[in-house]
Scaffold this motif. Sequence first.
Motif, PDB file in Angstrom:
ATOM      1  N   ARG A   1      -9.758   8.639  -1.181  1.00 26.34           N
ATOM      2  CA  ARG A   1      -8.478   9.114  -1.652  1.00 26.34           C
ATOM      3  C   ARG A   1      -7.495   8.677  -0.014  1.00 26.34           C
ATOM      4  O   ARG A   1      -6.393   8.032  -0.688  1.00 26.34           O
ATOM      5  CB  ARG A   1      -8.810  10.398  -0.722  1.00 26.34           C
ATOM      6  N   ASN A   2      -8.355   8.005   0.645  1.00 21.77           N
ATOM      7  CA  ASN A   2      -7.668   7.719   2.378  1.00 21.77           C
ATOM      8  C   ASN A   2      -7.543   6.292   1.600  1.00 21.77           C
ATOM      9  O   ASN A   2      -8.463   5.851   1.542  1.00 21.77           O
ATOM     10  CB  ASN A   2      -7.852   8.399   3.289  1.00 21.77           C
ATOM     11  N   ASN A   3      -6.526   5.553   2.707  1.00 21.86           N
ATOM     12  CA  ASN A   3      -6.541   3.833   2.556  1.00 21.86           C
ATOM     13  C   ASN A   3      -7.429   3.582   4.296  1.00 21.86           C
ATOM     14  O   ASN A   3      -7.203   2.550   4.684  1.00 21.86           O
ATOM     15  CB  ASN A   3      -5.489   3.614   2.388  1.00 21.86           C
TER      16      ASN A   3
ATOM     17  N   ARG B   1     -10.274   0.692  -3.941  1.00 23.46           N
ATOM     18  CA  ARG B   1      -9.141   1.187  -4.044  1.00 23.46           C
ATOM     19  C   ARG B   1      -9.051   2.579  -3.697  1.00 23.46           C
ATOM     20  O   ARG B   1     -10.160   3.896  -3.634  1.00 23.46           O
ATOM     21  CB  ARG B   1      -9.330   1.734  -5.903  1.00 23.46           C
ATOM     22  N   MET B   2      -7.823   3.424  -3.575  1.00 25.56           N
ATOM     23  CA  MET B   2      -7.663   4.474  -3.269  1.00 25.56           C
ATOM     24  C   MET B   2      -7.379   5.369  -4.793  1.00 25.56           C
ATOM     25  O   MET B   2      -6.900   4.988  -5.425  1.00 25.56           O
ATOM     26  CB  MET B   2      -6.150   4.733  -2.809  1.00 25.56           C
TER      27      MET B   2
ATOM     28  N   SER C   1       6.533  10.987  -4.107  1.00 20.63           N
ATOM     29  CA  SER C   1       5.478   9.461  -4.593  1.00 20.63           C
ATOM     30  C   SER C   1       4.467   9.346  -3.934  1.00 20.63           C
ATOM     31  O   SER C   1       3.892   8.897  -4.605  1.00 20.63           O
ATOM     32  CB  SER C   1       7.111   8.518  -4.847  1.00 20.63           C
ATOM     33  N   VAL C   2       4.473   9.988  -2.657  1.00 15.37           N
ATOM     34  CA  VAL C   2       3.217   9.309  -1.579  1.00 15.37           C
ATOM     35  C   VAL C   2       2.003  10.406  -1.845  1.00 15.37           C
ATOM     36  O   VAL C   2       0.868  10.002  -1.833  1.00 15.37           O
ATOM     37  CB  VAL C   2       3.226  10.015  -0.595  1.00 15.37           C
ATOM     38  N   ASN C   3       2.407  12.299  -1.999  1.00 16.20           N
ATOM     39  CA  ASN C   3       0.995  12.656  -2.271  1.00 16.20           C
ATOM     40  C   ASN C   3       0.168  12.391  -3.609  1.00 16.20           C
ATOM     41  O   ASN C   3       1.094  12.244  -4.380  1.00 16.20           O
ATOM     42  CB  ASN C   3       2.213  14.077  -2.542  1.00 16.20           C
TER      43      ASN C   3
ATOM     44  N   SER D   1     -13.944  -4.784  -3.692  1.00 18.78           N
ATOM     45  CA  SER D   1     -12.616  -4.300  -3.888  1.00 18.78           C
ATOM     46  C   SER D   1     -12.730  -3.203  -3.545  1.00 18.78           C
ATOM     47  O   SER D   1     -13.232  -2.088  -3.871  1.00 18.78           O
ATOM     48  CB  SER D   1     -12.586  -4.146  -5.438  1.00 18.78           C
TER      49      SER D   1
ATOM     50  N   GLU E   1      -8.908   9.229  -6.082  1.00 21.15           N
ATOM     51  CA  GLU E   1      -9.587  10.285  -5.699  1.00 21.15           C
ATOM     52  C   GLU E   1     -10.914  10.542  -7.657  1.00 21.15           C
ATOM     53  O   GLU E   1     -10.396  10.832  -8.333  1.00 21.15           O
ATOM     54  CB  GLU E   1      -8.568  11.228  -6.743  1.00 21.15           C
TER      55      GLU E   1
ATOM     56  N   PRO F   1      -9.013   1.273 -14.267  1.00 20.41           N
ATOM     57  CA  PRO F   1      -8.408   0.604 -13.553  1.00 20.41           C
ATOM     58  C   PRO F   1      -8.353  -0.976 -13.172  1.00 20.41           C
ATOM     59  O   PRO F   1      -9.708  -1.725 -13.680  1.00 20.41           O
ATOM     60  CB  PRO F   1      -9.174   0.967 -12.201  1.00 20.41           C
ATOM     61  N   ASN F   2      -7.429  -1.658 -12.966  1.00 22.07           N
ATOM     62  CA  ASN F   2      -7.984  -3.445 -12.740  1.00 22.07           C
ATOM     63  C   ASN F   2      -8.674  -3.507 -11.579  1.00 22.07           C
ATOM     64  O   ASN F   2      -8.570  -4.226 -10.391  1.00 22.07           O
ATOM     65  CB  ASN F   2      -6.439  -3.459 -12.930  1.00 22.07           C
TER      66      ASN F   2
ATOM     67  N   ILE G   1      -7.560   6.851 -10.424  1.00 18.08           N
ATOM     68  CA  ILE G   1      -6.235   6.207 -10.909  1.00 18.08           C
ATOM     69  C   ILE G   1      -7.563   5.489 -12.554  1.00 18.08           C
ATOM     70  O   ILE G   1      -7.188   4.349 -13.062  1.00 18.08           O
ATOM     71  CB  ILE G   1      -6.661   5.033 -10.134  1.00 18.08           C
TER      72      ILE G   1
ATOM     73  N   PRO H   1     -11.885  -6.348 -10.564  1.00 20.53           N
ATOM     74  CA  PRO H   1     -12.563  -7.474 -11.670  1.00 20.53           C
ATOM     75  C   PRO H   1     -13.528  -7.387 -11.982  1.00 20.53           C
ATOM     76  O   PRO H   1     -14.405  -6.539 -11.401  1.00 20.53           O
ATOM     77  CB  PRO H   1     -12.323  -8.423 -10.277  1.00 20.53           C
TER      78      PRO H   1
END
Lengths: 436, 436
Positions: free
Chosen positions: A42-44, A82-83, A434-436, A80, A85, A4-5, A100, A7
Motif C-alpha cells: 500500500r506504500n511505496n 505496484r502500490m 487525491s493522495v489518500n 514489477s 491495497e 492493472p497494466n 488497482i 507486463p
Amino acid sequence: MIQPNIPETTLPRVVIVGGGFGGINLAKKLKNAPVQVVLLDRNNYHLFQPLLYQVSTAGLEPDSIAFPLRGIFKKHRNLSIRMAEVTGVRAAENILETGIGEIHYDYLVFATGSNTNFFGNKVIEEHAIGMKSLIEAVQIRNYVIKQFEESLLLKDEAEIKPKLNFVMVGGGPTGVELAGAFAELRKYIMPKDYPDLPVHLMNVYLIEGGPRLLASMSEKSSRKTLEGLQHLGVKVMCNTVVKEYDGKTLLLSTGETILTQSLLWSAGVKGVPVTGIPKEIIIPNGRILVNEFNQVQGFTNIYAIGDIAQLANDPRFPKGYPMVAQVAIQQAKNLAENLIRGWKGQPMQPFRYKDLGSMATIGRNRAVAEFANMIMSGYFAWIVWMIVHLMSLLGFRNKLVVFINWFYRYFTYERGTRIIIKRGAANIVKLRQSVN
Amino acid sequence: MIQPNIPETTLPRVVIVGGGFGGINLAKKLKNAPVQVVLLDRNNYHLFQPLLYQVSTAGLEPDSIAFPLRGIFKKHRNLSIRMAEVTGVRAAENILETGIGEIHYDYLVFATGSNTNFFGNKVIEEHAIGMKSLIEAVQIRNYVIKQFEESLLLKDEAEIKPKLNFVMVGGGPTGVELAGAFAELRKYIMPKDYPDLPVHLMNVYLIEGGPRLLASMSEKSSRKTLEGLQHLGVKVMCNTVVKEYDGKTLLLSTGETILTQSLLWSAGVKGVPVTGIPKEIIIPNGRILVNEFNQVQGFTNIYAIGDIAQLANDPRFPKGYPMVAQVAIQQAKNLAENLIRGWKGQPMQPFRYKDLGSMATIGRNRAVAEFANMIMSGYFAWIVWMIVHLMSLLGFRNKLVVFINWFYRYFTYERGTRIIIKRGAANIVKLRQSVN
C-alpha cells in the motif's frame, strides 16, 4: 474486471503482498529465478519498524527509516512493483483482488505483517494510539509536542498533568523503548525547551499485563530493564491490565486511575488476513495456519511468511514464532529456495528458525541483549544495539543520516526533529484527497 | 477575554509575529535588551524556505530544512515562544488578538512573511498548488510520486501524458529551481524507477509572463538560466500568461493548451495583513506601508519587517524591496538596534538595504549568481550556491543532513526521500483533528 497494466510474460507469476522484511527478502532472492515477480504494497517504501519509536519521539526524521521500494530493486528485471491495497483472494481462480484491479497469480505469498491488536476493545481502540505505521509515528510526534505547547498556556497544574501523563501499554520491546525515549524527553528536552513547565508535571507510565517486562527474554534482562526504566523515572506497573479508557481517564485492573490524554498501545499485534482465506485456518490473533514450507493450509500455491503466518511445529515455540523481523527474513529466504527447488523438481526443505537473539534499548547508554547463551546489559549492549540496527537499515543514505542523528543527539542531548508538520493551507485539502 | 499564560514582568513587552528570517533575527538581537520578548508563530519551527523546492522534489527530508524555534532560543531568558494564529490587532488598546487569547503589547512587530498570490483568480487558486509551507512541499512530493505510480497502471499514452505534464508558473528563482529539479527527476530517476514508462511521456514546462527568466538578475544570467533549463529538457515559455485552468486543461495567453494535472504556482507572493491594520496603508499585494524605521504608517509602536513591509524610499527599488530573506534579516537587525536606541533615548537610524546578491540553481552542476558587479554561472556558481545555502541553514544537524543528502545525490544520482507518507489508519483521524 479491471486488470492493472502488468507486463505480460510466459513465465509463471509470483505475487508477493507486502514490502516488509519478508516481502523484500523474498523478492530479492527471486531476482534470477525464471519467474515474473509482482510486489504489492500500500506504500511505496519499505519501513524499518524497529526504529519507529524514535520517529514518534522526535529522534529521527521519518524519511530516514523508510526506503523507497523502487530504490531497493532497481536492477531487478523480472520484478514489477505496484502500490495497491489488497482486499481479497479467489483461490479457485488464482485471482487476487486489489484496489488497482484483479491480478492473476501462479504463486501467491502473503507477507502482510501485523497491525495493532486492541483485543476487541472498541472503546480503547477509539481513544488509544497504535504505532505500526510511519504516519502514526509522525502523528504521535506532532501530538506529543502539541501537548507541551498547550500546557504552556495553562496555569492550573491539575489541567496540565493529564496532558503530560504519557502512558505506554505493553512491556514488550516497543513499549520499553518508547517509555525510555519519553523519559529522555522529560530529562533532557523538557527543561531546555519548556523551562516554564516544572518537570514533575510530566509522568511516563509503562503498563504490563504479565509479571515482567520483555517476557520473551531472560529474567535477568527483565530485571535490568525494569531497573533501567525506573532509574530514568518511568513508573512501571506489572501485573496490571487496562480496564477502561475514555480518552481522559484510564482505569487499571488494580483499581487505580490515571488522568491522561495519551495512551500509546503496544500491548499486542495481530494479522489481518484478506477475504477469501478460509476462517478455519485463521487463529484468533489473525495469523494464518501454514505448514513447515509456509504453505497456507489447504493450498499448494498460496504461502504466508512473517507475522501473518502461524507455524507451531517448533517445540521451542509452541505458540508459534515471535512476530519479529528475523522470522520473516528467514522464512522469506527458505521460501525462495523452496520455490526454486520446486521449479527444478527438487523436494522442498522445511523451515527451521535460527534464533539470532533479541535486544531492546532503555534510553541512552543502556540496553539489554541476548545472543545464543550470552546475556548482556548496560553500555556495551547499547553499542551492540546501535550497530545491529544501523547495519540492518537499508541504504547508505539512511544509515548515514541515522548515524548522524544519533551522534549529534549523544553529544548535544538534542532532538533535532521536534517539529510539528501540520496541515493548514486550503489547497492542501485537494491534494490530500487525491493522495489518500 | 482569555489571556494566554505569558510570564508577568514589569519590563516593556515586544511581541513579534512570525518566526521566519525577520522574526528570529529580531528576537536574537533583543536577547540582552531590557524587554520581554514574545515570539508567536503558527508553527513551532523556523522554515528555511529557499530549499523547499528540494523537499517537494524528493531531494531533502522535510525535517532537514525546519529548525525547532525552541532549539534556536534555548538560552534566551527574556523570551516566550507560543504557537498561535494571529487574527487581529486593536491598536488603540495595544492588544493583539490570537487563537490562544488576547495579548497585550508595548511594541508589536509583524514579520509574517508572504503567501502564494493567485492575483484574485479563484479558479486557478482552487486547482493550482502553491509552495510556501513545509506541508505543501511534502504534499507535492506525495502527489508527484503518486502520478508516476498511477501512470504505471495505464496503457494509453494519451491518459498518461496529463499525469506526467508538470507545469511551473513563474520564472523567478522558485520556478526556475523547481523546473530544474523536475527535469532532473525525469533525467535521472524516472528511467531507473519507472523503466516501463518511456521518458518522452514526461514533460516539464516553465511559464513566465515577462520577457525573461529571473527578471531581477542581469540579462546574462537570464540567458544562462534559459540555456541551462532548455539543456535539461524544460520547455520554457516567456511572455506567456495562464488564462484558465480547471484542474485538467491549462489555457495559455498564446492560445496554446496543455493537458496537465499538476500546476505548480510560484508566479507571485502577497502579504496577508491581520484585521485591524487600516486598509489605506495596505497596498494591493498585501504589503503594509512602513517608514524608513519600519514603523507602520500612522503608528509609533507597531512595526513591520520583511515581505509584509512595503518601504519604497530607496531609488534602487522604487516598487519596494524584493521579498527575499536578506531584506527581512537586515530590517530585523536595524529594527532591533533602533528599538534599543529608542530605549536609551537615542535617535533611530533609517533602514539602508545592502544588496548581497542573488542566485539560483539550475539543476546539477549549474547555477547563476550575482554579487556586487560580478556575474557567475555554471559549475563554480553552483558550488557557491551550495556553500551559501549550507551556511545559512540553522543548526549543525541540519547542515550535516543536507550536506549528506547532496553528497549522496551527487555521486549516486539518487533521491533518497521519494516516499509517500500517506494517511490511512482509522485512529489517525482523531489525532489529526486534535493537531490541526
